[in-house]
Design a protein around this motif. Structure first.
Motif, mmCIF file in Angstrom:
data_model
loop_
_atom_site.group_PDB
_atom_site.id
_atom_site.type_symbol
_atom_site.label_atom_id
_atom_site.label_comp_id
_atom_site.label_asym_id
_atom_site.label_seq_id
_atom_site.Cartn_x
_atom_site.Cartn_y
_atom_site.Cartn_z
ATOM 1 N N MET A 1 0.731 -1.029 -0.108
ATOM 2 C CA MET A 1 -0.158 0.080 0.101
ATOM 3 C C MET A 1 0.955 1.311 0.031
ATOM 4 S SD MET A 1 -2.871 -1.201 -0.360
ATOM 5 C CE MET A 1 -3.657 0.121 -0.549
ATOM 6 N N HIS B 1 -8.681 -3.295 -0.016
ATOM 7 C CA HIS B 1 -8.410 -2.027 1.089
ATOM 8 C C HIS B 1 -9.142 -0.671 0.623
ATOM 9 C CE1 HIS B 1 -4.890 -4.510 1.603
ATOM 10 N NE2 HIS B 1 -4.650 -3.876 2.760
ATOM 11 N N GLN C 1 -8.866 2.888 2.522
ATOM 12 C CA GLN C 1 -8.258 3.627 3.618
ATOM 13 C C GLN C 1 -8.124 5.105 3.086
ATOM 14 O OE1 GLN C 1 -4.428 1.488 4.093
ATOM 15 N NE2 GLN C 1 -5.287 0.519 5.808
ATOM 16 N N GLU D 1 -10.839 3.667 7.620
ATOM 17 C CA GLU D 1 -10.847 2.476 6.672
ATOM 18 C C GLU D 1 -12.003 1.685 6.793
ATOM 19 O OE1 GLU D 1 -7.524 -0.086 8.293
ATOM 20 O OE2 GLU D 1 -8.109 0.438 10.466
ATOM 21 N N ALA E 1 -14.113 -3.799 1.382
ATOM 22 C CA ALA E 1 -13.344 -2.970 0.790
ATOM 23 C C ALA E 1 -14.167 -2.360 -0.606
ATOM 24 C CB ALA E 1 -12.025 -2.948 0.510
ATOM 25 N N ARG F 1 -0.689 -9.709 6.477
ATOM 26 C CA ARG F 1 -1.247 -8.723 7.125
ATOM 27 C C ARG F 1 -0.358 -7.637 7.803
ATOM 28 N NH1 ARG F 1 -6.647 -9.348 7.844
ATOM 29 N NH2 ARG F 1 -7.800 -11.228 7.503
ATOM 30 N N SER G 1 0.041 -3.347 8.799
ATOM 31 C CA SER G 1 -0.517 -1.996 8.882
ATOM 32 C C SER G 1 0.656 -1.181 8.309
ATOM 33 C CB SER G 1 -0.731 -1.722 10.308
ATOM 34 O OG SER G 1 -1.076 -0.206 10.271
#
Length: 352
Positions: A112, A139, A141, A156, A161, A343, A345
């Protein structure tokens, strides 16, 4: 410094060469659409196997086209996550092994962050700080960006999504894979106002997204129109005579609901932070209706909006090479450990 970028997080193999002084040297992309089309979606094991087959040949082809050799590469960047763990491992193993064999640095890149920085590949680049809307398959966000590695998630998706909702609704309409882009194309022929769907979570404060209920509303409309949820056949005795137009009308209403919802949240983010620059990235950022809506929004806000070119909206190696180049220049080499992070962040990344 010449950086090789490798993207293999899902169903596209992206390879690129980025020179920190000259810019993008070249890139190649192999899409697995034909591989997964019969299954109506991405099959992780098949995706991983295809990355194994395609990654090294694509690197060789790109080097040949650019009149370069492996010895000219001075650093390697590969996507380490988030994504499909098997697909990620292919790119990570190839990238790390090549770097070790050539004696050059290699870095992990957050998928991302690659999307977020993709507009930096253009001649007209956004300046920090800016608000980033990241809208890809998995995603949605809103991120406040003060600099590379300085990310704060403002909101988010708490369930589906936007890209997932597009894909699932397209399946309900019986559209072929790739689902989301097919729905957007069908929506161009829809009649406004025939169907009306909710703008989820816009009646309450906050910047989070939820598109699961919108997908359910579309499913109810599809069933009510006599269109079978699983494809071309109908639960009713006969299909409606105007079934194609009904599908287009539902697609139009659904897309408009998604676009309006995203625009409302973006306006809130701009007003909340006072930041007048908006960056849109990820596969859904190629959607024409979304681009037009957000351009209108930022014009009213007396701000600016930036996008990557269409070929860099979806997954690609160029964005990984660029993001990796910034981290190699700042951080140097990383250890030899190969680790995929399905996963991960974006807030965990170290700032430069």
């Amino acid at each position: 410094m010449l950086i090789l970028g490798i993207e293999s997080s899902c169903d596209e193999t992206g390879i690129a060469l980025y020179d920190t002084e000259k810019g993008l040297v070249g890139h190649k992309l192999y899409s697995q659409i034909a591989v997964h089309a019969d299954y109506g979606g991405v099959v992780p094991e098949l995706a991983s196997r295809d990355h194994v087959r395609k990654t090294i040949p694509l690197i060789s082809e790109l080097l040949t086209e650019c009149d370069l050799t492996k010895q000219d590469i001075e650093g390697i960047a590969f996507t380490a996550g988030p994504g499909l763990v098997g697909a990620l491992m292919v790119g990570a193993c190839i990238g790390r092994s090549m770097a070790y064999g050539l004696g050059i640095p290699a870095v992990e890149v957050h998928h991302m962050e690659g999307h977020l920085l993709a507009p930096m590949l253009e001649d007209e680049r956004p300046e920090f700080p800016f608000i980033a809307l990241l809208v890809s398959g998995g995603h949605t966000q809103l991120v406040e960006v003060q600099g590379i590695g300085q990310y704060k998630i403002l909101g988010e998706s708490i369930d589906d999504a936007a890209g997932e909702a597009f894909d699932k609704t397209a399946k309900l309409l019986g559209l072929d894979y790739p689902d989301g882009p097919m729905l957007a194309k069908l929506a161009e022929h829809g009649t406004p106002g025939v169907f009306k769907f909710p703008r989820p979570m816009t009646d309450r404060p906050g910047l989070d997204f939820s598109f699961s209920g919108l997908k359910t509303a579309a499913a109810v409309a599809i069933r009510g129109a006599g269109i079978h949820l699983s494809g071309s056949k109908s639960d009713a005795t006969e299909l409606p005579e105007n079934i194609d137009q009904l599908k287009a009308d539902i697609a139009h209403a659904f897309q408009q609901a998604v676009v309006d919802t995203i625009a409302i949240k973006c306006r809130r983010a701009v007003e909340q932070t006072g930041i007048k620059t908006l960056v849109i990235a990820g596969g859904v950022s190629a959607n024409t209706e979304l681009r037009e809506k957000l351009a209108q929004l930022m014009a009213k806000q007396r701000g600016n909006v930036f996008y990557p070119r269409h070929e860099f909206c979806t997954d690609n190696g160029a964005m990984i090479a660029f993001a990796g180049a910034q981290r190699i220049l700042s951080q140097g080499d990383q250890n030899l450990k190969v680790k995929a992070k399905p996963r991960w962040s974006i807030e965990e990344l170290p700032k430069l």
